[in-house]
Motif scaffolding. Structure first.
Motif, PDB file in Angstrom:
ATOM      1  N   ASP A 108     -11.723 -10.520 -62.090  1.00 30.00           N
ATOM      2  CA  ASP A 108     -10.261 -10.470 -62.135  1.00 30.00           C
ATOM      3  C   ASP A 108      -9.622 -11.675 -61.449  1.00 30.00           C
ATOM      4  O   ASP A 108      -8.478 -12.027 -61.754  1.00 30.00           O
ATOM      5  CB  ASP A 108      -9.760  -9.182 -61.484  1.00 30.00           C
ATOM      6  CG  ASP A 108     -10.107  -7.936 -62.289  1.00 30.00           C
ATOM      7  OD1 ASP A 108     -10.459  -8.093 -63.477  1.00 30.00           O
ATOM      8  OD2 ASP A 108     -10.046  -6.823 -61.727  1.00 30.00           O
ATOM      9  N   ASN A 109     -10.328 -12.281 -60.506  1.00 32.19           N
ATOM     10  CA  ASN A 109      -9.798 -13.437 -59.780  1.00 32.19           C
ATOM     11  C   ASN A 109     -10.560 -14.711 -60.136  1.00 32.19           C
ATOM     12  O   ASN A 109     -10.713 -15.604 -59.294  1.00 32.19           O
ATOM     13  CB  ASN A 109      -9.877 -13.189 -58.265  1.00 32.19           C
ATOM     14  CG  ASN A 109      -8.942 -12.095 -57.803  1.00 32.19           C
ATOM     15  OD1 ASN A 109      -7.769 -12.337 -57.547  1.00 32.19           O
ATOM     16  ND2 ASN A 109      -9.460 -10.877 -57.696  1.00 32.19           N
ATOM     17  N   GLY A 110     -10.999 -14.793 -61.379  1.00 26.70           N
ATOM     18  CA  GLY A 110     -11.784 -15.936 -61.817  1.00 26.70           C
ATOM     19  C   GLY A 110     -11.083 -17.265 -61.626  1.00 26.70           C
ATOM     20  O   GLY A 110     -11.698 -18.273 -61.230  1.00 26.70           O
ATOM     21  N   ASN A 111      -9.765 -17.328 -61.882  1.00 28.83           N
ATOM     22  CA  ASN A 111      -9.027 -18.577 -61.716  1.00 28.83           C
ATOM     23  C   ASN A 111      -9.023 -19.042 -60.270  1.00 28.83           C
ATOM     24  O   ASN A 111      -9.164 -20.232 -59.975  1.00 28.83           O
ATOM     25  CB  ASN A 111      -7.590 -18.402 -62.197  1.00 28.83           C
ATOM     26  CG  ASN A 111      -7.499 -18.257 -63.704  1.00 28.83           C
ATOM     27  OD1 ASN A 111      -8.383 -18.732 -64.429  1.00 28.83           O
ATOM     28  ND2 ASN A 111      -6.459 -17.592 -64.184  1.00 28.83           N
ATOM     29  N   LEU A 112      -8.867 -18.101 -59.353  1.00 32.80           N
ATOM     30  CA  LEU A 112      -8.875 -18.447 -57.937  1.00 32.80           C
ATOM     31  C   LEU A 112     -10.250 -18.944 -57.508  1.00 32.80           C
ATOM     32  O   LEU A 112     -10.364 -19.916 -56.765  1.00 32.80           O
ATOM     33  CB  LEU A 112      -8.482 -17.218 -57.113  1.00 32.80           C
ATOM     34  CG  LEU A 112      -8.400 -17.403 -55.596  1.00 32.80           C
ATOM     35  CD1 LEU A 112      -7.327 -18.426 -55.249  1.00 32.80           C
ATOM     36  CD2 LEU A 112      -8.114 -16.073 -54.911  1.00 32.80           C
TER      37      LEU A 112
END
Length: 283
Positions: A108-112
């Motif tokens: 869910d926080n792949g971009n971060l």
């Protein structure tokens, strides 16, 4: 900014986790605060939902099992059965909510993960932190209800921090393990969701282990020991013993989850750190 490179031997060392997390504590606190604000900011009753959820679940389970089926789960009075239900729910929901969200946290926080330089453990640990806040609220409700209904905290309540420490180690270890595996095998989060549903009924939340389970399983050793592999069996039973009954926990009921928690914490930390260097390639 490129993702943090964990490829060197030094950066893959498990003993570096704690000092790196210590340096990233502000980021961890920011993520916890941000998630809590997002979760409750636009709700009409806001943070009040953190208080209502365990109470509503307790009321539903009490109606179904306490009134419809006239079930007491080993409790001496209907009031103590309500406290027993809430005890099971508060500590079960901490584990189930954390593992359910924690398994998906890195995806869910792949971009971060791909853009910011920080220890990857911060992501699943922030999920633990959010649910830890809810657990503290649930525990305050539990203690308040227990005292309101005539219960008294005895000397055995000193065991509560010990039992919680065991559960926290279990939750942290499993959150690290499941979140890292889910990056490479996305089925893991679905397996966790289904597993938590099954584990809910295999955990003494609305029934009592000693009164309702042990007499029936003791004649089937293989089934008994399979059931005891669920660490929440011993933990929830022990929470009730020290809080409601003011009795010291049974050694077996504490030792089994303590060993499992230690294994989960070590395995989770090692697997996570070994996989962290290539996570960005799969997110």
């Amino acid at each position: 900014m490129a993702g943090w490179n964990y490829s060197s031997d030094r950066q893959r060392q498990v003993r570096r986790i704690f000092p790196e997390l210590l340096r990233s504590r502000e980021l961890l606190l920011d993520l916890v605060s941000k998630e809590l604000r997002i979760r409750y900011r636009y709700a009409l009753m806001g943070f009040l939902w953190a208080f209502l959820e365990p109470l509503l679940m307790t009321a539903i389970l009490y109606f179904v099992f306490g009134i419809v089926f006239n079930f007491r789960g080993g409790a001496t009075t209907p009031a103590m059965y309500a406290v027993s239900l809430l005890t099971g729910l508060v500590f079960w929901q901490f584990l189930s909510h954390t593992l359910g969200a924690g398994a998906r946290s890195l995806v869910d926080n792949g971009n971060l993960v791909n853009k910011v330089l920080f220890p990857r453990e911060v992501i699943p640990l922030s999920v633990v932190g959010v649910n830890l806040v809810n657990l503290l609220i649930g525990t305050a409700i539990l203690l308040g209800l227990f005292l309101l209904l005539g219960g008294r905290l005895g000397a055995q309540a000193v065991w509560l921090p010990v039992l919680f420490g065991i559960e926290l180690a279990l939750v942290v270890g499993l959150a690290l393990l499941l979140s890292s595996l889910n990056v490479f095998y996305r089925d893991v989060s679905y397996v966790v969701d289904v597993g938590l549903i099954l584990a809910f009924y295999a955990t003494p939340i609305f029934y009592d282990f000693r009164a309702d389970v042990f007499p029936r399983l003791v004649e089937h050793p293989w089934l008994y020991y399979t059931y005891m592999m669920n660490p929440m069996v011993g933990l929830i039973s022990s929470y009730r013993q020290v809080l409601i009954e003011n009795q010291p926990p049974v050694l077996e009921l504490v030792a089994i989850p303590a060993i499992q928690s230690g294994i989960a914490l070590v395995v989770g930390a090692v697997v996570f750190r070994r996989k962290a260097g290539i996570m960005s390639d799969y997110l």
